[in-house]
Design a protein around this motif. Structure first.
Motif, PDB file in Angstrom:
ATOM      1  N   ALA A   1     -14.803   3.920  -6.548  1.00 12.03           N
ATOM      2  CA  ALA A   1     -15.074   2.481  -6.637  1.00 12.03           C
ATOM      3  C   ALA A   1     -13.802   1.749  -7.022  1.00 12.03           C
ATOM      4  O   ALA A   1     -12.919   2.313  -7.685  1.00 12.03           O
ATOM      5  N   ASP A   2     -13.736   0.509  -6.588  1.00 10.34           N
ATOM      6  CA  ASP A   2     -12.613  -0.358  -6.965  1.00 10.34           C
ATOM      7  C   ASP A   2     -13.008  -1.328  -8.064  1.00 10.34           C
ATOM      8  O   ASP A   2     -12.151  -1.847  -8.789  1.00 10.34           O
TER       9      ASP A   2
ATOM     10  N   GLN B   1      -7.699   5.876   5.357  1.00 13.91           N
ATOM     11  CA  GLN B   1      -7.391   6.603   4.109  1.00 13.91           C
ATOM     12  C   GLN B   1      -8.046   7.979   4.087  1.00 13.91           C
ATOM     13  O   GLN B   1      -7.531   8.906   3.478  1.00 13.91           O
TER      14      GLN B   1
ATOM     15  N   ARG C   1      -1.946   3.078  -3.566  1.00 14.10           N
ATOM     16  CA  ARG C   1      -3.281   2.474  -3.425  1.00 14.10           C
ATOM     17  C   ARG C   1      -4.314   3.332  -4.120  1.00 14.10           C
ATOM     18  O   ARG C   1      -4.053   4.480  -4.469  1.00 14.10           O
ATOM     19  N   GLY C   2      -5.497   2.765  -4.252  1.00 14.87           N
ATOM     20  CA  GLY C   2      -6.521   3.413  -5.075  1.00 14.87           C
ATOM     21  C   GLY C   2      -6.505   2.710  -6.421  1.00 14.87           C
ATOM     22  O   GLY C   2      -5.438   2.502  -7.030  1.00 14.87           O
ATOM     23  N   ALA C   3      -7.699   2.321  -6.900  1.00 14.51           N
ATOM     24  CA  ALA C   3      -7.783   1.443  -8.064  1.00 14.51           C
ATOM     25  C   ALA C   3      -7.034   1.970  -9.292  1.00 14.51           C
ATOM     26  O   ALA C   3      -6.211   1.250  -9.877  1.00 14.51           O
TER      27      ALA C   3
ATOM     28  N   ARG D   1      -3.212  -7.590  -5.391  1.00 12.70           N
ATOM     29  CA  ARG D   1      -4.458  -7.197  -4.708  1.00 12.70           C
ATOM     30  C   ARG D   1      -5.651  -7.666  -5.557  1.00 12.70           C
ATOM     31  O   ARG D   1      -5.645  -7.506  -6.766  1.00 12.70           O
TER      32      ARG D   1
ATOM     33  N   ASN E   1     -16.420  -0.822  -3.099  1.00 15.06           N
ATOM     34  CA  ASN E   1     -15.569   0.276  -2.645  1.00 15.06           C
ATOM     35  C   ASN E   1     -15.122  -0.045  -1.218  1.00 15.06           C
ATOM     36  O   ASN E   1     -15.510  -1.071  -0.640  1.00 15.06           O
ATOM     37  N   LYS E   2     -14.311   0.812  -0.651  1.00 11.92           N
ATOM     38  CA  LYS E   2     -13.743   0.570   0.676  1.00 11.92           C
ATOM     39  C   LYS E   2     -14.839   0.207   1.684  1.00 11.92           C
ATOM     40  O   LYS E   2     -15.927   0.759   1.660  1.00 11.92           O
TER      41      LYS E   2
ATOM     42  N   CYS F   1     -13.263   6.958   2.303  1.00  8.30           N
ATOM     43  CA  CYS F   1     -11.960   6.472   1.849  1.00  8.30           C
ATOM     44  C   CYS F   1     -11.218   7.587   1.104  1.00  8.30           C
ATOM     45  O   CYS F   1     -11.491   8.775   1.307  1.00  8.30           O
ATOM     46  N   ASN F   2     -10.268   7.215   0.262  1.00  8.53           N
ATOM     47  CA  ASN F   2      -9.595   8.205  -0.578  1.00  8.53           C
ATOM     48  C   ASN F   2      -9.874   7.875  -2.029  1.00  8.53           C
ATOM     49  O   ASN F   2      -9.460   6.833  -2.532  1.00  8.53           O
TER      50      ASN F   2
ATOM     51  N   MET G   1       0.802  -1.236   0.000  1.00  9.60           N
ATOM     52  CA  MET G   1       0.000   0.000   0.000  1.00  9.60           C
ATOM     53  C   MET G   1       0.828   1.275   0.000  1.00  9.60           C
ATOM     54  O   MET G   1       0.354   2.320   0.452  1.00  9.60           O
TER      55      MET G   1
HETATM   56  O1  MRU Z   1      -6.333   1.869   0.134  1.00  5.19           O
HETATM   57  P1  MRU Z   1      -7.034   0.907  -0.750  1.00  5.19           P
HETATM   58  O2  MRU Z   1      -6.347   0.715  -2.079  1.00  5.19           O
HETATM   59  O3  MRU Z   1      -7.404  -0.378  -0.097  1.00  5.19           O
HETATM   60  O4  MRU Z   1      -8.405   1.608  -0.970  1.00  5.19           O
HETATM   61  C1  MRU Z   1      -9.023   1.617  -2.130  1.00  5.19           C
HETATM   62  C2  MRU Z   1      -9.468   2.975  -2.393  1.00  5.19           C
HETATM   63  O5  MRU Z   1      -8.697   3.888  -2.559  1.00  5.19           O
HETATM   64  C3  MRU Z   1     -10.878   3.188  -2.347  1.00  5.19           C
HETATM   65  O6  MRU Z   1     -11.665   2.106  -2.126  1.00  5.19           O
HETATM   66  C4  MRU Z   1     -11.413   4.244  -3.216  1.00  5.19           C
HETATM   67  O7  MRU Z   1     -12.543   4.727  -2.605  1.00  5.19           O
HETATM   68  C5  MRU Z   1     -11.713   3.794  -4.620  1.00  5.19           C
HETATM   69  S1  MRU Z   1     -10.331   3.860  -5.675  1.00  5.19           S
HETATM   70  C6  MRU Z   1     -10.421   5.483  -6.338  1.00  5.19           C
END
Ligand code: MRU
Length: 395
Positions: free
Chosen positions: A270-271, A230, A81-83, A118, A281-282, A191-192, A78
């Motif tokens: 969303a992932d 996040q 991170r982020g899709a 992942r 999503n998170k 989340c981020n 990580m």
């Molecule tokens: O830190 P992660 O990679 O586990 O979290 C994923 C994310 O960043 C989120 O789920 C986010 O809201 C969607 S990706 C832009």
């Protein structure tokens, strides 16, 4: 890890004092007045520098990735991170592998190694499939340059997609502002899904940046997003650095705020989005969507088409949910009053902890999906109307 920090770290105090004076450029996110992408080719011309997200929010710097193994490690630990950013890093991971050995065996191995990092964010598989389709047909001698070019194209396209998501999504914020010009628009996010989760601009936060930069008065409720925080560590950091008014809240506070009219709209990232509009999503996103439905608050999911998995219709059944280690829950890391970063235990010793990292919000709870081609209902028909060619291919 053998990766190194390659930029001057910016101290937390410097970040705080600079936040007010950051120059706002149209939708470009700035840290202490400077615009960065989260992943760039290094000055040696072949390594890749990524913002080290593990060090945030207390230290801002880059890590250098010089091998495919380092890229895979950065994704699984990580650092990135982020899709969308995971996909971009994987693409450069393949390029780094082709630099080491451009034979078919190594290509296969690199794709397998990166693909295993992942499971939930489909951008990873999407980027690797795209790299594979470009590289397999080529002679080994041509693969290295083609891999770097394709990885760069993936990054550039992600930037353009996020920029477009920002433009489309900002309309929803503006329409609330038009109804209530004197009060800030209150937006809740989880989340981020900002600049740090993508190559630039963000998904859920791109509309926020566009609206803010064009003078709309707004305020963001930032879910802290346990267990990895996040929201508190990344979203709050980037909104603060860009000068966007925001408040961090406990994950459980959103429902209460919605009940009391303190949230005008929710926007999350969303992932993986199913072809019928279910959105992974998170963890915790689903609960926000339930509260939003109960309180008549619009709930938007912003994602580029690289996050749509056309092979999956039923997201609840078919999207793989990453199960992460219990230590993320039982321990927390933060900055002590004496300036030391410490990790402490917060759960009773001996108690078990479970850590599903994502959940799926069914399409029926999503007001609209915001993509680079515009917004549409979260449904098979809605997605088909935006991406007729993809839907046809998958049928
Ligand atoms: O830190 P992660 O990679 O586990 O979290 C994923 C994310 O960043 C989120 O789920 C986010 O809201 C969607 S990706 C832009």
């Amino acid at each position: 890890m053998s990766q190194t920090c390659v930029t001057q770290p910016i101290s937390l105090m410097a970040m705080k004092s600079n936040a007010q004076s950051v120059a706002i450029r149209e939708t470009a996110v700035n840290i202490a007045g400077r615009h960065y992408r989260t992943i760039v080719l290094a000055d040696d011309g072949w390594s890749v520098d990524v913002i080290d997200q593990i060090a945030l929010p207390f230290r801002f710097g880059f890590r250098r990735l010089s091998t495919c193994a380092q890229a895979a490690d950065a994704i699984s630990t990580m650092v990135v991170r982020g899709a969308p950013l995971i996909g971009a890093t994987a693409a450069y991971g393949v390029a780094l592998a082709m630099r080491e050995d451009a034979g078919e065996g190594n290509l296969q191995q690199a794709i397998a190694q990166l693909g295993a990092t992942r499971p939930t964010a489909v951008n990873l598989a999407w980027a690797l499939a795209r790299m594979a389709s470009v590289l397999y047909p080529l002679a080994p001698g041509d693969r290295r340059a083609a891999a770097y070019a394709e990885a760069a194209a993936i990054c550039d396209e992600d930037v353009e997609a996020c920029r477009a998501i920002g433009r489309h999504g900002a309309d929803f914020i503006r329409s609330v502002a038009a109804r209530r010009p004197d009060a800030p628009v209150n937006i809740l996010t989880h989340c981020n899904a900002g600049w740090l989760a993508t190559v630039d601009y963000g998904t859920a936060l791109a509309p926020v940046y566009v609206a803010h930069d064009s003078g709309v008065k707004l305020h963001v409720w930032v879910d802290e997003t346990r267990p990895r925080n996040q929201g508190a560590a990344l979203t709050a950091f980037e909104l603060g650095a860009h000068g966007v008014p925001h408040t961090v809240i406990a994950d459980n506070a959103g429902g209460h705020l919605m009940q009391h009219g303190e949230v005008d709209l929710c926007i999350v990232g969303a992932d993986r989005v199913s072809s019928h509009g279910d959105a992974a999503n998170k963890i915790g996103t689903y609960l926000k969507a339930l509260a939003a439905r109960d309180c008549d608050v619009p709930f938007y999911v912003a994602a580029p088409s690289s996050t749509i998995d056309w092979r999956i219709a039923d997201g609840l059944r078919d999207i793989p949910i990453e199960e992460r280690g219990p230590r993320e829950l039982t321990h927390m890391t933060g900055l002590d009053d004496d300036g030391t970063i410490r990790t402490v235990r917060v759960v009773a010793p001996g108690s078990a902890a479970a850590n599903p990292a994502f959940d799926v919000t069914p399409a029926r709870l999503v007001t609209a999906l915001i993509t680079e081609r515009g917004a549409a209902p979260a449904s098979a028909d809605g997605l088909r109307s935006l991406y007729p060619e993809q839907a046809e291919q998958a049928a």
